[in-house]
Design a protein around this motif. Structure first.
Motif, PDB file in Angstrom:
ATOM      1  N   TYR A   1    -104.641 -25.780  14.044  1.00  0.00           N
ATOM      2  CA  TYR A   1    -103.518 -25.223  13.290  1.00  0.00           C
ATOM      3  C   TYR A   1    -104.040 -24.567  12.022  1.00  0.00           C
ATOM      4  O   TYR A   1    -104.792 -25.146  11.248  1.00  0.00           O
ATOM      5  CB  TYR A   1    -102.534 -26.330  12.946  1.00  0.00           C
ATOM      6  CG  TYR A   1    -101.233 -25.840  12.354  1.00  0.00           C
ATOM      7  CD1 TYR A   1    -100.455 -24.910  13.021  1.00  0.00           C
ATOM      8  CD2 TYR A   1    -100.778 -26.325  11.129  1.00  0.00           C
ATOM      9  CE1 TYR A   1     -99.249 -24.471  12.489  1.00  0.00           C
ATOM     10  CE2 TYR A   1     -99.573 -25.900  10.596  1.00  0.00           C
ATOM     11  CZ  TYR A   1     -98.818 -24.968  11.273  1.00  0.00           C
ATOM     12  OH  TYR A   1     -97.625 -24.532  10.742  1.00  0.00           O
TER      13      TYR A   1
ATOM     14  N   THR B   1    -102.563 -16.077  21.592  1.00  0.00           N
ATOM     15  CA  THR B   1    -101.298 -15.726  20.954  1.00  0.00           C
ATOM     16  C   THR B   1    -100.886 -16.806  19.961  1.00  0.00           C
ATOM     17  O   THR B   1    -100.461 -16.514  18.837  1.00  0.00           O
ATOM     18  CB  THR B   1    -100.203 -15.532  22.013  1.00  0.00           C
ATOM     19  OG1 THR B   1    -100.646 -14.549  22.942  1.00  0.00           O
ATOM     20  CG2 THR B   1     -98.904 -15.073  21.383  1.00  0.00           C
ATOM     21  N   THR B   2    -100.989 -18.047  20.359  1.00  0.00           N
ATOM     22  CA  THR B   2    -100.751 -19.192  19.484  1.00  0.00           C
ATOM     23  C   THR B   2    -101.863 -20.195  19.739  1.00  0.00           C
ATOM     24  O   THR B   2    -102.653 -20.056  20.673  1.00  0.00           O
ATOM     25  CB  THR B   2     -99.395 -19.855  19.770  1.00  0.00           C
ATOM     26  OG1 THR B   2     -99.373 -20.318  21.127  1.00  0.00           O
ATOM     27  CG2 THR B   2     -98.242 -18.882  19.548  1.00  0.00           C
ATOM     28  N   ARG B   3    -101.908 -21.234  18.910  1.00  0.00           N
ATOM     29  CA  ARG B   3    -102.866 -22.320  19.114  1.00  0.00           C
ATOM     30  C   ARG B   3    -102.076 -23.615  19.220  1.00  0.00           C
ATOM     31  O   ARG B   3    -101.383 -24.008  18.279  1.00  0.00           O
ATOM     32  CB  ARG B   3    -103.885 -22.379  17.982  1.00  0.00           C
ATOM     33  CG  ARG B   3    -104.794 -21.148  17.947  1.00  0.00           C
ATOM     34  CD  ARG B   3    -105.896 -21.269  16.912  1.00  0.00           C
ATOM     35  NE  ARG B   3    -106.681 -20.043  16.839  1.00  0.00           N
ATOM     36  CZ  ARG B   3    -107.759 -19.797  17.577  1.00  0.00           C
ATOM     37  NH1 ARG B   3    -108.191 -20.701  18.441  1.00  0.00           N
ATOM     38  NH2 ARG B   3    -108.410 -18.647  17.440  1.00  0.00           N
ATOM     39  N   THR B   4    -102.183 -24.254  20.366  1.00  0.00           N
ATOM     40  CA  THR B   4    -101.394 -25.460  20.635  1.00  0.00           C
ATOM     41  C   THR B   4    -102.097 -26.735  20.212  1.00  0.00           C
ATOM     42  O   THR B   4    -101.460 -27.774  20.057  1.00  0.00           O
ATOM     43  CB  THR B   4    -101.054 -25.550  22.124  1.00  0.00           C
ATOM     44  OG1 THR B   4    -102.264 -25.521  22.890  1.00  0.00           O
ATOM     45  CG2 THR B   4    -100.186 -24.368  22.545  1.00  0.00           C
TER      46      THR B   4
ATOM     47  N   LYS C   1     -90.503 -23.405  13.267  1.00  0.00           N
ATOM     48  CA  LYS C   1     -91.008 -22.362  14.160  1.00  0.00           C
ATOM     49  C   LYS C   1     -90.917 -20.972  13.523  1.00  0.00           C
ATOM     50  O   LYS C   1     -91.153 -19.967  14.191  1.00  0.00           O
ATOM     51  CB  LYS C   1     -90.230 -22.389  15.469  1.00  0.00           C
ATOM     52  CG  LYS C   1     -90.468 -23.668  16.274  1.00  0.00           C
ATOM     53  CD  LYS C   1     -89.711 -23.652  17.595  1.00  0.00           C
ATOM     54  CE  LYS C   1     -89.981 -24.927  18.379  1.00  0.00           C
ATOM     55  NZ  LYS C   1     -89.238 -24.948  19.676  1.00  0.00           N
TER      56      LYS C   1
ATOM     57  N   ASN D   1     -92.765 -15.776  21.844  1.00  0.00           N
ATOM     58  CA  ASN D   1     -93.526 -17.017  21.868  1.00  0.00           C
ATOM     59  C   ASN D   1     -92.886 -18.121  21.026  1.00  0.00           C
ATOM     60  O   ASN D   1     -93.575 -19.018  20.546  1.00  0.00           O
ATOM     61  CB  ASN D   1     -94.962 -16.742  21.419  1.00  0.00           C
ATOM     62  CG  ASN D   1     -95.756 -16.003  22.470  1.00  0.00           C
ATOM     63  OD1 ASN D   1     -96.304 -16.603  23.380  1.00  0.00           O
ATOM     64  ND2 ASN D   1     -95.788 -14.668  22.355  1.00  0.00           N
TER      65      ASN D   1
ATOM     66  N   LEU E   1     -95.628 -18.165  10.833  1.00  0.00           N
ATOM     67  CA  LEU E   1     -96.488 -17.375  11.708  1.00  0.00           C
ATOM     68  C   LEU E   1     -97.964 -17.545  11.381  1.00  0.00           C
ATOM     69  O   LEU E   1     -98.815 -17.393  12.252  1.00  0.00           O
ATOM     70  CB  LEU E   1     -96.099 -15.903  11.631  1.00  0.00           C
ATOM     71  CG  LEU E   1     -94.626 -15.602  11.951  1.00  0.00           C
ATOM     72  CD1 LEU E   1     -94.355 -14.114  11.870  1.00  0.00           C
ATOM     73  CD2 LEU E   1     -94.221 -16.156  13.318  1.00  0.00           C
ATOM     74  N   TRP E   2     -98.284 -17.808  10.137  1.00  0.00           N
ATOM     75  CA  TRP E   2     -99.644 -18.173   9.745  1.00  0.00           C
ATOM     76  C   TRP E   2     -99.554 -18.918   8.429  1.00  0.00           C
ATOM     77  O   TRP E   2     -98.753 -18.546   7.553  1.00  0.00           O
ATOM     78  CB  TRP E   2    -100.547 -16.938   9.604  1.00  0.00           C
ATOM     79  CG  TRP E   2    -102.005 -17.290   9.537  1.00  0.00           C
ATOM     80  CD1 TRP E   2    -102.676 -18.208  10.292  1.00  0.00           C
ATOM     81  CD2 TRP E   2    -102.986 -16.723   8.661  1.00  0.00           C
ATOM     82  NE1 TRP E   2    -104.008 -18.252   9.951  1.00  0.00           N
ATOM     83  CE2 TRP E   2    -104.229 -17.339   8.956  1.00  0.00           C
ATOM     84  CE3 TRP E   2    -102.948 -15.742   7.669  1.00  0.00           C
ATOM     85  CZ2 TRP E   2    -105.409 -17.025   8.287  1.00  0.00           C
ATOM     86  CZ3 TRP E   2    -104.132 -15.421   7.004  1.00  0.00           C
ATOM     87  CH2 TRP E   2    -105.338 -16.050   7.313  1.00  0.00           C
TER      88      TRP E   2
ATOM     89  N   THR F   1    -104.622 -16.227  14.935  1.00  0.00           N
ATOM     90  CA  THR F   1    -103.975 -16.012  16.230  1.00  0.00           C
ATOM     91  C   THR F   1    -103.612 -14.538  16.381  1.00  0.00           C
ATOM     92  O   THR F   1    -103.642 -13.764  15.412  1.00  0.00           O
ATOM     93  CB  THR F   1    -102.686 -16.842  16.360  1.00  0.00           C
ATOM     94  OG1 THR F   1    -101.742 -16.364  15.384  1.00  0.00           O
ATOM     95  CG2 THR F   1    -102.947 -18.324  16.165  1.00  0.00           C
TER      96      THR F   1
ATOM     97  N   ALA G   1     -93.881 -12.419  18.316  1.00  0.00           N
ATOM     98  CA  ALA G   1     -93.553 -13.722  17.731  1.00  0.00           C
ATOM     99  C   ALA G   1     -92.342 -14.346  18.416  1.00  0.00           C
ATOM    100  O   ALA G   1     -92.366 -15.527  18.802  1.00  0.00           O
ATOM    101  CB  ALA G   1     -93.307 -13.572  16.232  1.00  0.00           C
TER     102      ALA G   1
END
Length: 611
Positions: free
Chosen positions: A204, A196-199, A309, A277, A312-313, A208, A274
């Motif tokens: 980065y 869903t996301t990349r931490t 935040k 998360n 989104l991309w 996702t 979005a």
């Protein structure tokens, strides 16, 4: 080397000679006998994955970006650069100037090579193989989307074809709807596997689930729009006779309202994912320093702040010396080029302080907008006063402040644009604001280039460029709801989220004095204006005007601004037509031309109408 560097530095390797660094040449997707080497171990396989990203066009490479400074938002002092051929209308099928046809298809092929080979990489964990495949499928979807946005119906690539195959086996163009369905399916296929996301900071900018669902929303919004949907039920389609060599209709000329419903559902899915998360509109910025007004600071840093935040991309490439921030900053020789200049039409698009179009606000002196008035810093145009916070955050005008670093401190540079002023044209043939306005959006107030030498932006000044952010999804959703003509109050709610962050009243509060805004036509106008303001200088308007079938009205006329040759206030504050040619041929320029070399290779490939 940091993983992110591979993502976009690898692009150079695609054309590099054998004198280059051997370890990078090992992962070049050369389509010849290097595939075994490219998948011989996890490290080079990872590098090959990153090479798949290298075909993404750089959205802020201002000299060569197709959709960045090429609509009616700005004119620049850089009309000699490649991008300026597009507003001038000097591109043709024989000389398309900037074309992504061959590069994007090469990118698609590279992704399929990865899909075909990744399972045989020794020592690569299964979860990574699955992630790499999902990223490749995401990019296949995205590259097809970029092609469809640019050319309309294209040739769908579903697998690797032999590069030595006979031209007799080449494919014809698929229909536009077939292309959309394929793209949507590929985004969904990748989203089912992608995180869903990349931490991990090293990841980065990689694909996702949120990015896939968000871009699916954009694809379906475009597909429902008038250009590709029978004129939107409001006008005739341009493409009633657009057929391939076998008579197949390539773009439907029949309006289908239910395409808006597909956009509604996809966009709501993306928004919910979005927000669940942690995605939120950027506000309450804690970045130290100027601007001192909190709302203007939020707007200035919306996507410049790397902790935002709302993003989104993003595109993680660093700017070069001659890119956007240097080109937008107030003149200070050398290295601050003073040349990205909002048009008078764009200046007038921003709302009044009351959140209304300036020609509808009874409290705004619209008829006297070109009069000279006294502002906080001296004489300026009445048009520049009593405007919404986005105007003051993103537009620099005569006798206003531009927050920018000078002498190692962020300060307020007072802009003055008369001929002999500090930021005026003076005797220069370049590096001047052609309209007497200067862009501030997307320029980090910490940006300090041009003080002692021309230099690439530092780490502190650089930031990832937004490919898609939450505000766009809110406006996508509102537009689709309005066009579907159901639940208009909900559409207003999502526009109001963007307006509230921008420091202006909600639609119902703002429009109440002039009869309210409750019908489809009024709300269509509002959401389009809101989109033009909020997404100003973010690669959208070039495409929005086309998909709305409204481009010739805005792109076929010369821009206007102030008289930058004026040495006095009386002379400077005269509305003046900018001499730069602006041409839009309708309907041809609604789609880009397929390069004639590609047409000549494939007798099944028909050219776009008008070329």
């Amino acid at each position: 080397m940091n993983k992110l560097k591979y993502i976009f530095l690898i692009v150079a390797l695609i054309t590099i000679s054998n004198t280059g660094c051997k370890k990078f040449l090992d992962v070049v997707p050369d389509e010849r006998p290097t595939e075994d080497d490219a998948f011989k171990d996890p490290i080079v396989a990872e590098n090959f994955l990153y090479s798949c990203y290298s075909f993404i066009p750089n959205p802020r490479a201002s000299a060569t970006s197709l959709d960045f400074m090429t609509s009616d938002e700005v004119v620049t002092a850089f009309e000699h650069e490649t991008f300026a051929n597009f507003p001038k209308g000097t591109y043709t099928a024989s000389n398309p100037v900037i074309t992504y046809w061959a590069p994007l298809y090469k990118g698609i092929r590279t992704c399929y090579i990865l899909l075909q080979n990744i399972d045989k990489v020794p020592g690569l964990p299964d979860y990574k193989k699955a992630d790499y495949k999902a990223q490749a499928n995401f990019l296949i979807a995205y590259y097809h989307f970029l092609l469809v946005r640019m050319y309309g119906p294209v040739v769908i690539i579903r697998n690797i074809k032999d590069v030595e195959s006979s031209p007799d086996t080449y494919d014809a163009r698929n229909t536009y709807d077939e292309c959309v369905n394929f793209i949507v399916e590929k985004f969904d296929e990748s989203a089912a596997v992608l995180p869903t996301t990349r931490t991990d900071n090293n990841e980065y900018g990689l694909a996702t689930k949120i990015a896939a669902k968000s871009l699916k929303s954009r694809m379906l919004l475009y597909a429902a729009s008038p250009l590709f949907n029978g004129g939107g039920g409001l006008q005739a389609s341009f493409y009633a006779n657009f057929k391939d060599t076998e008579g197949k209709q390539l773009i439907s000329s029949t309006y289908d309202k239910e395409k808006w419903k597909k956009a509604i559902d996809a966009t709501k899915e993306a928004i919910d994912l979005a927000e669940a998360n942690g995605a939120v509109l950027y506000s309450n910025s804690t970045v130290a320093g100027l601007p001192s007004n909190q709302t203007q600071k939020d707007l200035r840093y919306t996507f410049v702040d790397k902790t935002s935040k709302e993003l989104l991309w993003v595109d993680t490439r660093r700017e070069g010396i001659y890119d956007f921030q240097n080109k937008s900053t107030p003149y200070l020789n050398p290295g601050a080029y003073d040349g990205v200049s909002p048009t008078l039409a764009m200046v007038e698009t921003f709302y009044s302080a009351n959140g209304l179009p300036i020609d509808k606000d009874p409290a705004f002196n619209y008829s006297g907008r070109y009069n000279i008035a006294t502002g906080p810093l001296g004489n300026t145009l009445s048009l520049n006063l009593n405007r919404e916070p986005r105007f003051n955050a993103w537009i620099g005008y005569h006798n206003s402040y531009y927050e920018i670093k000078r002498a190692n401190n962020v300060t307020q540079v007072q802009l003055q644009f008369r001929k002999n002023d500090a930021h005026g044209i003076q005797t220069r043939s370049n590096n001047y604001p052609p309209t007497g306005y200067l862009n501030k959006k997307g320029v980090n107030p910490q940006f300090g280039a041009g003080q002692t030498q021309e230099a690439q932006p530092t780490i502190a000044e650089s930031y990832p460029w937004p490919i898609i952010r939450l505000a766009e999804l809110y406006l996508n959703y509102a537009e689709a709801l309005i066009e579907y003509n159901q639940n208009l109050p909900l559409a207003k709610t999502y526009i109001d989220k963007v307006r509230t962050r921008a420091g202006i009243p909600t639609i119902d509060v703002a429009w109440a004095p002039i009869g309210g805004a409750n019908d489809q036509a009024t709300l269509r106008s509002i959401v389009r204006q809101e989109r033009s303001i909020e997404l100003y200088m973010e690669n959208h308007r070039f495409w929005d005007l086309r998909r709305w079938m409204d481009a010739e009205r805005f792109l076929g006329v010369k821009a206007k601004g102030m008289n930058i040759q004026g040495t006095t206030d009386i002379d400077f504050f005269k509305v003046t037509e900018i001499s730069f040619p602006r041409v839009f041929r309708s309907p041809a320029f609604y789609l880009m031309p397929i390069p004639i070399a590609e047409i000549n290779k494939d007798n099944k490939l028909v050219q776009n109408p008008g070329y």
